[in-house]
Design an enzyme around this catalytic site. Structure first.
Site, PDB file in Angstrom:
ATOM      1  N   GLY A 116       0.729  -1.153   0.037  1.00  0.00           N
ATOM      2  CA  GLY A 116       0.089   0.083   0.108  1.00  0.00           C
ATOM      3  C   GLY A 116       0.764   1.356   0.031  1.00  0.00           C
ATOM      4  O   GLY A 116       2.192   0.991  -0.146  1.00  0.00           O
ATOM      5  N   GLN A 117       0.494   2.397  -0.018  1.00  0.00           N
ATOM      6  CA  GLN A 117       0.776   3.715  -0.153  1.00  0.00           C
ATOM      7  C   GLN A 117       1.798   3.831   1.051  1.00  0.00           C
ATOM      8  O   GLN A 117       3.092   4.362   0.769  1.00  0.00           O
ATOM      9  CB  GLN A 117      -0.316   4.926   0.223  1.00  0.00           C
ATOM     10  CG  GLN A 117       0.332   6.194   0.206  1.00  0.00           C
ATOM     11  CD  GLN A 117      -0.819   7.155   0.155  1.00  0.00           C
ATOM     12  OE1 GLN A 117      -1.153   8.047  -0.941  1.00  0.00           O
ATOM     13  NE2 GLN A 117      -1.676   7.399   1.217  1.00  0.00           N
ATOM     14  N   TYR A 157     -14.953   5.487  11.182  1.00  0.00           N
ATOM     15  CA  TYR A 157     -13.555   5.089  10.640  1.00  0.00           C
ATOM     16  C   TYR A 157     -12.883   5.639  11.943  1.00  0.00           C
ATOM     17  O   TYR A 157     -11.739   4.855  12.601  1.00  0.00           O
ATOM     18  CB  TYR A 157     -12.889   6.148   9.413  1.00  0.00           C
ATOM     19  CG  TYR A 157     -11.616   6.115   9.354  1.00  0.00           C
ATOM     20  CD1 TYR A 157     -10.793   4.921   9.098  1.00  0.00           C
ATOM     21  CD2 TYR A 157     -10.804   7.171   9.351  1.00  0.00           C
ATOM     22  CE1 TYR A 157      -9.365   4.982   8.909  1.00  0.00           C
ATOM     23  CE2 TYR A 157      -9.610   7.276   9.532  1.00  0.00           C
ATOM     24  CZ  TYR A 157      -8.839   6.303   9.188  1.00  0.00           C
ATOM     25  OH  TYR A 157      -7.241   6.219   8.779  1.00  0.00           O
ATOM     26  N   TRP A 215      -3.173  13.040   6.945  1.00  0.00           N
ATOM     27  CA  TRP A 215      -2.983  13.685   5.429  1.00  0.00           C
ATOM     28  C   TRP A 215      -2.084  12.956   4.567  1.00  0.00           C
ATOM     29  O   TRP A 215      -1.162  13.651   4.150  1.00  0.00           O
ATOM     30  CB  TRP A 215      -3.072  15.214   5.574  1.00  0.00           C
ATOM     31  CG  TRP A 215      -4.141  15.981   6.083  1.00  0.00           C
ATOM     32  CD1 TRP A 215      -5.191  15.236   7.200  1.00  0.00           C
ATOM     33  CD2 TRP A 215      -4.537  16.994   5.853  1.00  0.00           C
ATOM     34  NE1 TRP A 215      -6.126  16.550   7.198  1.00  0.00           N
ATOM     35  CE2 TRP A 215      -6.055  17.572   6.692  1.00  0.00           C
ATOM     36  CE3 TRP A 215      -3.996  17.963   4.844  1.00  0.00           C
ATOM     37  CZ2 TRP A 215      -6.415  18.871   6.379  1.00  0.00           C
ATOM     38  CZ3 TRP A 215      -4.657  19.288   4.876  1.00  0.00           C
ATOM     39  CH2 TRP A 215      -5.903  19.682   5.604  1.00  0.00           C
ATOM     40  N   LYS A 264     -10.587   3.085  14.282  1.00  0.00           N
ATOM     41  CA  LYS A 264      -9.207   3.251  14.520  1.00  0.00           C
ATOM     42  C   LYS A 264      -8.610   3.348  16.213  1.00  0.00           C
ATOM     43  O   LYS A 264      -7.857   2.885  16.534  1.00  0.00           O
ATOM     44  CB  LYS A 264      -8.586   4.518  13.849  1.00  0.00           C
ATOM     45  CG  LYS A 264      -8.569   4.057  12.229  1.00  0.00           C
ATOM     46  CD  LYS A 264      -7.651   2.966  11.958  1.00  0.00           C
ATOM     47  CE  LYS A 264      -6.097   3.332  12.181  1.00  0.00           C
ATOM     48  NZ  LYS A 264      -5.168   2.290  11.679  1.00  0.00           N
ATOM     49  N   LEU A 291      -6.050  -8.787   7.178  1.00  0.00           N
ATOM     50  CA  LEU A 291      -6.752  -8.812   8.659  1.00  0.00           C
ATOM     51  C   LEU A 291      -7.895  -9.221   8.795  1.00  0.00           C
ATOM     52  O   LEU A 291      -8.275  -9.331  10.085  1.00  0.00           O
ATOM     53  CB  LEU A 291      -6.224  -7.233   9.028  1.00  0.00           C
ATOM     54  CG  LEU A 291      -4.867  -6.610   9.039  1.00  0.00           C
ATOM     55  CD1 LEU A 291      -5.011  -5.321   9.777  1.00  0.00           C
ATOM     56  CD2 LEU A 291      -4.074  -7.527   9.723  1.00  0.00           C
TER      57      LEU A 291
END
Length: 292
Positions: free
Chosen positions: A10-11, A125, A150, A129, A37
């Site tokens: 991923g990023q 979300y 961000w 988290k 997961l």
């Protein structure tokens, strides 16, 4: 040192895996189909088989708006998956660093959020988290939770790439100007993560680039820097709008700047200004044919 990175393609995870490799560490970077997961059996088997010294959990449900209608899945990944991973690490005798988010705060404060400030997520979300953070720390008292915000990078989908794609078409851009935070490059977060694993510490830390801006300010900077580098930018008009003019399913924190004082002692270099890191990322993206 042996390091297992979840979400390694991923990023953020891809940058974390690369950063550890450059430092000479052995990196296990399973693909999503090999370590999901949502699959407790895969989690337990992967950790048991590899016995890593560190597990860096970069995997998460990050579709903020979709989480509002698919809360069960968001919690299965961000809470249950993170907790299962922590349990497996505890049994294997390793340590874990869990990546979290500014969305655990309500965004109503007028100064940068410290690690000790009260949380108060306003979205599914954010709640998922925060629950994941709490579960990891309850399971592994010596774990590290790293909150950031961000995030963008050369890999994956993000705000920078979206602005560049739209700007190449010449259309007017309308961008929210009443949400304030700090754009943070995945490469900078990866360096902070490697530093934390070498630092004798535990608990919750905040890391972002230095400074702050709005999404509108970020968009202007992206186009200005991109023009100088050579990207095709045809858009001439970027219009600031309010959050109310851009309705989305999930509530965003209006102010989510994070205080990075605590992490400074673990870093071997000053935290870069967000615009400097943006420029560096854009230069890399400009020459990367397979990053889109």
């Amino acid at each position: 040192m042996k390091v297992l990175v979840t979400g390694a393609f991923g990023q953020l995870g891809s940058e974390v895996a690369s950063c550890f490799r450059r430092q000479g560490h052995a990196v296990i970077a399973p693909a999503k189909q090999d370590l999901n997961l949502l699959r407790p059996d895969q989690i337990r088997q992967t950790v048991t088989d590899n016995k890593p010294d560190w597990v860096i959990n970069c995997a998460a449900w990050t579709q903020v708006d979709k989480a509002e209608t698919e809360a069960a899945t968001a919690f299965r990944i961000n809470l249950d998956g993170a907790e299962c991973l922590a349990q497996a690490v505890a049994r294997a005798g390793g340590r874990m660093l869990h990546v979290s988010t500014d969305y655990v705060f309500d965004g109503l404060q007028q100064r940068p959020y410290r690690e000790t400030d009260a949380t108060g997520p306003k979205s599914v979300y954010g709640h998922s988290k925060l629950a994941g953070e709490q579960a990891v720390l309850a399971t592994l008292p010596d774990a590290i939770v790293l909150r950031t915000a961000w995030v963008y990078g050369v890999r994956g989908k993000n705000f920078v790439k979206t602005m560049l794609r739209l700007a190449a078409t010449g259309q007017e851009l309308r961008v929210v100007n009443d949400q304030t935070g700090t754009p943070t490059a995945a490469t900078d977060i990866a360096q902070a993560i490697t530093a934390l694993t070498s630092c004798d510490t535990l608990g919750v830390f905040h890391f972002t680039a230095a400074g702050e801006t709005t999404w509108y300010g970020f968009a202007l900077a992206i186009l200005e820097e991109a023009r100088q580098i050579g990207f095709r930018i045809r858009t001439e008009s970027v219009v600031p709008i309010s959050t109310a003019e851009y309705p989305v399913a999930a509530t965003r924190p209006p102010y989510s700047v994070l205080d990075t004082t605590k992490i400074q002692s673990c870093l071997d270099r000053p935290i870069p200004a967000w615009r400097d890191s943006l420029r560096t990322m854009l230069k890399e993206l400009y020459t990367c044919a397979d990053c889109w």
